[in-house]
Enzyme design. Structure first.
Site, PDB file in Angstrom:
ATOM      1  N   GLU A 121      39.384  46.348  48.742  1.00 44.17           N
ATOM      2  CA  GLU A 121      39.130  45.141  49.529  1.00 44.17           C
ATOM      3  C   GLU A 121      40.426  44.740  50.245  1.00 44.17           C
ATOM      4  O   GLU A 121      41.474  44.710  49.606  1.00 44.17           O
ATOM      5  CB  GLU A 121      38.666  43.975  48.651  1.00 44.17           C
ATOM      6  CG  GLU A 121      38.251  42.801  49.507  1.00 44.17           C
ATOM      7  CD  GLU A 121      37.666  41.618  48.715  1.00 44.17           C
ATOM      8  OE1 GLU A 121      37.548  41.712  47.476  1.00 44.17           O
ATOM      9  OE2 GLU A 121      37.359  40.618  49.351  1.00 44.17           O
ATOM     10  N   ALA A 261      43.547  40.081  40.885  1.00 40.11           N
ATOM     11  CA  ALA A 261      42.605  41.026  40.282  1.00 40.11           C
ATOM     12  C   ALA A 261      41.546  41.364  41.319  1.00 40.11           C
ATOM     13  O   ALA A 261      41.492  40.740  42.379  1.00 40.11           O
ATOM     14  CB  ALA A 261      41.949  40.403  39.053  1.00 40.11           C
ATOM     15  N   MET A 262      40.705  42.347  40.975  1.00 45.01           N
ATOM     16  CA  MET A 262      39.705  42.796  41.945  1.00 45.01           C
ATOM     17  C   MET A 262      38.400  43.108  41.232  1.00 45.01           C
ATOM     18  O   MET A 262      38.379  43.806  40.213  1.00 45.01           O
ATOM     19  CB  MET A 262      40.263  44.038  42.674  1.00 45.01           C
ATOM     20  CG  MET A 262      39.319  44.628  43.674  1.00 45.01           C
ATOM     21  SD  MET A 262      38.938  43.466  45.019  1.00 45.01           S
ATOM     22  CE  MET A 262      37.260  43.975  45.372  1.00 45.01           C
ATOM     23  N   GLU A 263      37.305  42.624  41.840  1.00 38.99           N
ATOM     24  CA  GLU A 263      36.007  42.616  41.172  1.00 38.99           C
ATOM     25  C   GLU A 263      35.200  43.895  41.348  1.00 38.99           C
ATOM     26  O   GLU A 263      33.961  43.850  41.332  1.00 38.99           O
ATOM     27  CB  GLU A 263      35.198  41.434  41.704  1.00 38.99           C
ATOM     28  CG  GLU A 263      34.741  41.561  43.179  1.00 38.99           C
ATOM     29  CD  GLU A 263      35.652  40.846  44.177  1.00 38.99           C
ATOM     30  OE1 GLU A 263      36.832  40.652  43.871  1.00 38.99           O
ATOM     31  OE2 GLU A 263      35.169  40.503  45.275  1.00 38.99           O
ATOM     32  N   ASN A 264      35.836  45.063  41.503  1.00 37.56           N
ATOM     33  CA  ASN A 264      35.097  46.305  41.704  1.00 37.56           C
ATOM     34  C   ASN A 264      33.943  46.423  40.701  1.00 37.56           C
ATOM     35  O   ASN A 264      34.099  46.103  39.526  1.00 37.56           O
ATOM     36  CB  ASN A 264      36.016  47.506  41.491  1.00 37.56           C
ATOM     37  CG  ASN A 264      37.350  47.309  42.158  1.00 37.56           C
ATOM     38  OD1 ASN A 264      37.426  47.189  43.362  1.00 37.56           O
ATOM     39  ND2 ASN A 264      38.406  47.226  41.355  1.00 37.56           N
ATOM     40  N   HIS A 296      36.485  34.567  36.905  1.00 32.75           N
ATOM     41  CA  HIS A 296      36.269  34.669  38.359  1.00 32.75           C
ATOM     42  C   HIS A 296      35.773  36.075  38.728  1.00 32.75           C
ATOM     43  O   HIS A 296      34.769  36.227  39.418  1.00 32.75           O
ATOM     44  CB  HIS A 296      37.581  34.343  39.074  1.00 32.75           C
ATOM     45  CG  HIS A 296      37.524  34.457  40.567  1.00 32.75           C
ATOM     46  ND1 HIS A 296      37.351  33.372  41.386  1.00 32.75           N
ATOM     47  CD2 HIS A 296      37.631  35.534  41.394  1.00 32.75           C
ATOM     48  CE1 HIS A 296      37.338  33.769  42.648  1.00 32.75           C
ATOM     49  NE2 HIS A 296      37.505  35.088  42.679  1.00 32.75           N
ATOM     50  N   GLU A 297      36.492  37.085  38.246  1.00 29.31           N
ATOM     51  CA  GLU A 297      36.099  38.458  38.618  1.00 29.31           C
ATOM     52  C   GLU A 297      34.737  38.793  38.043  1.00 29.31           C
ATOM     53  O   GLU A 297      33.919  39.450  38.682  1.00 29.31           O
ATOM     54  CB  GLU A 297      37.152  39.475  38.146  1.00 29.31           C
ATOM     55  CG  GLU A 297      38.566  39.211  38.640  1.00 29.31           C
ATOM     56  CD  GLU A 297      38.694  38.960  40.122  1.00 29.31           C
ATOM     57  OE1 GLU A 297      37.906  39.509  40.898  1.00 29.31           O
ATOM     58  OE2 GLU A 297      39.587  38.174  40.511  1.00 29.31           O
ATOM     59  N   HIS A 300      31.946  37.331  40.059  1.00 31.37           N
ATOM     60  CA  HIS A 300      31.706  38.043  41.327  1.00 31.37           C
ATOM     61  C   HIS A 300      30.593  39.086  41.175  1.00 31.37           C
ATOM     62  O   HIS A 300      30.028  39.520  42.177  1.00 31.37           O
ATOM     63  CB  HIS A 300      32.975  38.779  41.767  1.00 31.37           C
ATOM     64  CG  HIS A 300      33.853  38.010  42.717  1.00 31.37           C
ATOM     65  ND1 HIS A 300      33.371  37.306  43.783  1.00 31.37           N
ATOM     66  CD2 HIS A 300      35.206  37.884  42.770  1.00 31.37           C
ATOM     67  CE1 HIS A 300      34.389  36.771  44.463  1.00 31.37           C
ATOM     68  NE2 HIS A 300      35.510  37.093  43.854  1.00 31.37           N
TER      69      HIS A 300
HETATM   70  N1  BAL Z   1      38.161  39.738  45.989  1.00 38.25           N
HETATM   71  C1  BAL Z   1      39.559  39.771  45.839  1.00 38.25           C
HETATM   72  C2  BAL Z   1      40.032  39.213  44.548  1.00 38.25           C
HETATM   73  C3  BAL Z   1      39.235  38.052  44.147  1.00 38.25           C
HETATM   74  O1  BAL Z   1      39.141  37.071  44.866  1.00 38.25           O
HETATM   75  O2  BAL Z   1      38.599  38.081  43.120  1.00 38.25           O
HETATM   76 ZN    ZN Z   2      37.369  36.306  44.246  1.00 41.26          ZN
END
Ligand code: BAL
Ligand code: ZN
Length: 872
Positions: A121, A261-264, A296-297, A300
């Site tokens: 992202e 962090a990243m929500e893959n 949060h992640e 998502h």
């Molecule tokens: N989508 C990028 C990281 C986050 O906002 O969770």
């Molecule tokens: Zn996010």
């Protein structure tokens, strides 16, 4: 670089239904084979060429339905691969070579501490293979990862692992993700990692394996993240009815990471700072941060992954909503008023500043050059405030029905902000046309309020007037729909009075709706003169002006039934006193402390507030950054001097109370990140900070003892900070040395060691920053280090804004170097220089000079966009 416009959006000409990838990992020459199952979008022209995105890729071969393509069949540019004629449905086979080792931008596939990892992202996937790198192209994925069994024994990707084995001295794993996803949610991790495992049973009985993957020495730092994950999974079921949808959910900790962090899908990749905690190494704030980011992640998975964004202009669709969700989760899990106070305090300082600066943009921007520049406080935090207003406007039940409708109607789709708000309109029956302006208008609305009590008729007339200042590219602003939650607190009774408006009773607290530029609300049957308590809970992201007297603020501080507004009254009272002190400093006259503030603090310390976490916040003065936001031209030195004077005056006047508070809240209990313990520690450490402001003998003794006892990082870091920020360098130097030697092996703790040193207000700090940049624990290639050392230094207002301009020069030098290495981080780092308009003429000139120096470099599009706006 050219901007992209929202108004130019066109649906994709070609869709990818299924993506097969094979990675043959090599540090400098990884081969990526892709088999893309592509169909022409029925809406597209028959003659539409296929144009795929691709950057920094070396094309090895290209084929279509099993036939190799010749060079004359396609055109490769720096950013695209174009094939003029393709069938309606086909499989495109490509092989490219990429170099993870030299990828310092940390976008696409790169190596961190020897581990392969990805960040796609927003537009990183195009650095992995040729692909339609846009969120409205959603495909199922099958991924084979081939690696060296010794160097990378663990091979991970999204979804479920369906096969693994060995071949020719290499090993491989095959992963399938059955949920169609945009490529920005793709992830791969390979390295020498260990895991902690747990399980979660969903409300429908699905068994989910949970894994957190870390380097071996960090295995003891995963417990809090795992517990947070399970709490978040349960919360999303009970609050939103959302359940997890794969058999496996993985988190991986990575040391070099641009974001938190990243929500893959199924394989969240985390900055190690956002996942690892241990009482000895992480502060309470870090524990709470980890809990919030893990949640949060995870959230998502629905608000972002199952329903994603049609295009990047809709970024706040997933981010604003998900921040709102994680804020509510943290409020439910911890002290709700403190969560709101902390969020709003940060918001009013940092997002208001963004909205007032040259990079101001709406929650849904209408153009951008570089999308990574738009992962901003406006998209995230203001976006969350807008969703919160929406929820409050239509009520939780309707909001929840709207959310259900949104998740059901757009499951597996790429949606827009209109889709989301439309579901809320359907669920509530409310027309939200005017409300939509919150998404399109930049800038912080200012609301001027005036109140008048009519004794004769028993009426209270409240006039509200709104205006939103012009922002770059948006001169004309229309009135917004501003919900103002309020109470009228009787000056005799000290109680909330019943609100009657147009003959209708709103109870003791109500919401009035400001929709026009100016409106007057007449409250009837008001039995006594009230003090209005406005914008309770920060019911709208606006700057509220009401001409409160200090007596009225002191009254609200002790009588307002709304915890948030009690805190806010205290902040406003302190601000009025600070304004006097700032003026005295500028005029060179003696500073005199306002005794009303002292008495208000004494009342607080005498046990007026039962929630210790709230009390700790109420005893904390507005930050220098917040005070600066209230000034048209920021006087850095006067603000610092005034705030220090106030801290010291309070400490002198209330010394005994602070010692008593410290002692009453010192505890030998084993550490736990519970709300109760965190509240107690905050209160104790606020008291210690006041004592250290006057370097009181008892305070010094307590501070040194707290440092030496080493009970937990919260206490140790506070004690170290107070020593280092004091004038007692005879005590600070050995403490820093002990700390540095003890934690030399722990990168995240060393980040704290850097920050403590470069945030001290004494004037030798710039030289310290330069010295620390050569420290073996520092690396300019690691974003956490850059944030801990350079980012933290820019928050050190008296030193960064030195009159000789050396602070600006240092930042510009770092930006120029990072522009080559990591443009995303470089662009973020420039922010303090972009705020030059707020300073005096000589500082303005120095800041602009450094921006101009940066502009002369061959710039990445990221840095170019920010510098261009800043100098416009
Ligand atoms: N989508 C990028 C990281 C986050 O906002 O969770
Ligand atoms: Zn996010």
């Amino acid at each position: 670089p050219q901007p992209v416009y929202l108004s130019d959006y066109q649906p994709p000409d070609y869709l990818v239904t299924h993506t097969e990838l094979t990675f043959d990992l090599d540090p400098t020459a990884t081969r990526v084979k892709a088999r893309l199952h592509i169909e022409r979008n029925p809406a597209a022209a028959l003659s539409a060429p296929l144009v795929l995105d691709g950057e920094n890729l070396t094309l090895v071969s290209l084929g279509l339905d099993g036939t190799a393509l010749e060079e004359r069949d396609y055109v490769v540019s720096d950013t695209t691969l174009r094939i003029e004629h393709v069938p309606e449905r086909f499989c495109l086979e490509s092989e490219v070579e990429i170099d993870p080792n030299s990828n310092t931008a940390l976008e696409g596939l790169y190596r961190s501490s020897g581990m392969y990892c990805t960040q796609c992202e927003a537009e990183g996937f195009r650095r992995i293979t040729y692909y339609p790198d846009r969120p409205d192209v959603m495909a199922t994925f099958k991924v084979t990862v081939i690696g060296d069994p010794a160097r990378e024994p663990v091979l991970l990707a999204n979804g479920n692992r369906v096969e693994q084995g060995e071949r020719d001295g290499r090993h491989f794993a095959v992963w399938e993700d059955p949920h169609p996803k945009p490529c920005y949610l793709f992830a791969l991790v390979a390295g020498d990692l260990c895991k902690t495992s747990d399980r979660f049973t969903t409300q429908s009985g699905r068994e989910v394996a949970l894994e957190i993957w870390v380097e071996e020495e960090n295995l003891d730092k995963t417990g809090h993240a795992m517990a947070s994950l399970k709490r978040a999974m349960a919360w999303d079921e009970t609050t939103y009815g959302r359940e997890y949808d794969l058999d496996l959910f993985m988190i991986v900790a990575v040391n070099d990471f641009n974001m938190g962090a990243m929500e893959n899908k199924g394989l969240n990749i985390f900055n190690s700072a956002a996942v690892l905690t241990h009482p000895d190494t992480a502060t309470d704030a870090a524990f709470q941060n980890v809990e919030g980011i893990v949640a949060h992640e995870y959230f998502h998975n629905w608000s972002g992954n199952r329903v994603t964004c049609r295009d990047w202009f809709q970024l706040s669709l997933k981010e604003g909503f998900t921040v709102f969700r994680d804020q509510c989760f943290s409020a439910d899990t911890n002290s709700a008023p403190v969560k709101r106070i902390q969020d709003v305090s940060f918001f009013r300082t940092a997002q208001f500043a963004e909205d007032a600066g040259p990079t101001a943009h709406p929650v849904r921007p209408d153009h951008y050059i570089e999308i990574t520049n738009f992962y901003t406080l406006t998209i995230y935090e203001k976006g969350a405030e807008v969703v919160r207003m929406l929820c409050n406007l239509i009520g939780w039940e309707a909001f929840r029905r709207g959310a259900d409708r949104y998740f059901e109607r757009f499951d597996g789709c790429a949606a827009t902000i209109e889709d989301f708000v439309g579901c809320m309109e359907d669920a509530s029956g409310e027309r939200l046309d005017q409300f939509m302006r919150w998404y399109s208008q930049a800038g912080t609305p200012e609301v001027d309020a005036f109140g008048e009590y009519d004794y004769v008729h028993g009426e209270y007339r409240l006039t509200l007037r709104q205006r939103t200042p012009a922002t770059p590219g948006q001169n004309e602003k229309l009135p917004l729909h501003v919900p103002v939650r309020l109470g009228l607190v009787g000056t005799k009774s000290g109680q909330d009075l019943t609100l009657t408006l147009d003959g209708e009773s709103l109870g003791k607290e109500g919401v009035i709706h400001l929709r026009q530029a100016e409106q007057t609300f007449v409250f009837e049957n008001v039995a006594e003169a009230p003090v209005p308590s406005l914008l309770r809970g920060f019911s709208a992201p606006v700057l509220l002006h009401y001409p409160y007297s200090r007596e009225e603020l002191a009254f609200l501080l002790t009588h307002d039934s709304d915890g948030f507004n009690r805190w806010d009254a205290g902040q406003r009272l302190s601000m009025l006193a600070l304004d006097d002190l700032i003026a005295a400093h500028r005029n060179g006259v003696e500073k005199v402390m306002d005794t009303r503030v002292v008495e208000a603090f004494r009342t607080l310390l005498d046990g007026e507030v039962s929630d210790k976490a709230v009390l700790a916040e109420m005893l904390t003065l507005p930050t220098e950054a917040y005070i600066a936001e209230q000034q048209r031209i920021v006087d850095v030195d006067a603000i610092h001097a005034a705030r220090e004077f106030m801290r010291q005056s309070l400490a002198v006047a209330l010394r005994d109370e602070f010692i008593a508070t410290y002692e009453a809240n010192a505890s030998d209990e084993p550490y736990a990140p519970t709300p109760e313990q965190i509240a107690t520690r905050s209160l104790k450490n606020v008291a210690l900070a006041y004592l250290m402001a006057i370097e009181d003998a008892k305070g010094l003794e307590l501070c040194q003892a707290q440092f030496a006892a080493g009970r937990n990082m919260t206490d140790v870091r506070q004690a170290l900070t107070l020593l280092v920020h004091s004038d007692r360098q005879d005590l600070a130097a050995p403490a820093l040395k002990t700390f540095g030697e003890k934690w030399a092996h722990d990168s995240l703790v060393m980040d704290q060691w850097f920050t403590v040193q470069v945030t001290r207000p004494q004037p030798d700090v710039l030289e310290r920053v330069e010295y620390l940049m050569d420290h073996p624990a520092f690396s300019i290639k690691n974003p956490n280090k850059v944030r801990a050392l350079i980012g933290a230094f820019t928050q050190n207002r008296v030193n960064f804004h030195r009159l000789d301009g050396q602070g600006y020069r240092l930042l510009a030098d770092v930006v120029i170097e990072l522009n080559r290495l990591n443009p995303e981080i470089a662009a973020r780092l420039i922010t303090p220089l972009t705020r030059w308009q707020r300073f005096d003429e000589s500082r303005q000139a120095l800041m602009r000079q450094e921006l101009a120096r940066i502009k002369k470099e061959p710039l990445s599009s990221n840095v170019y966009e920010v510098v261009e706006k800043a100098l416009a």
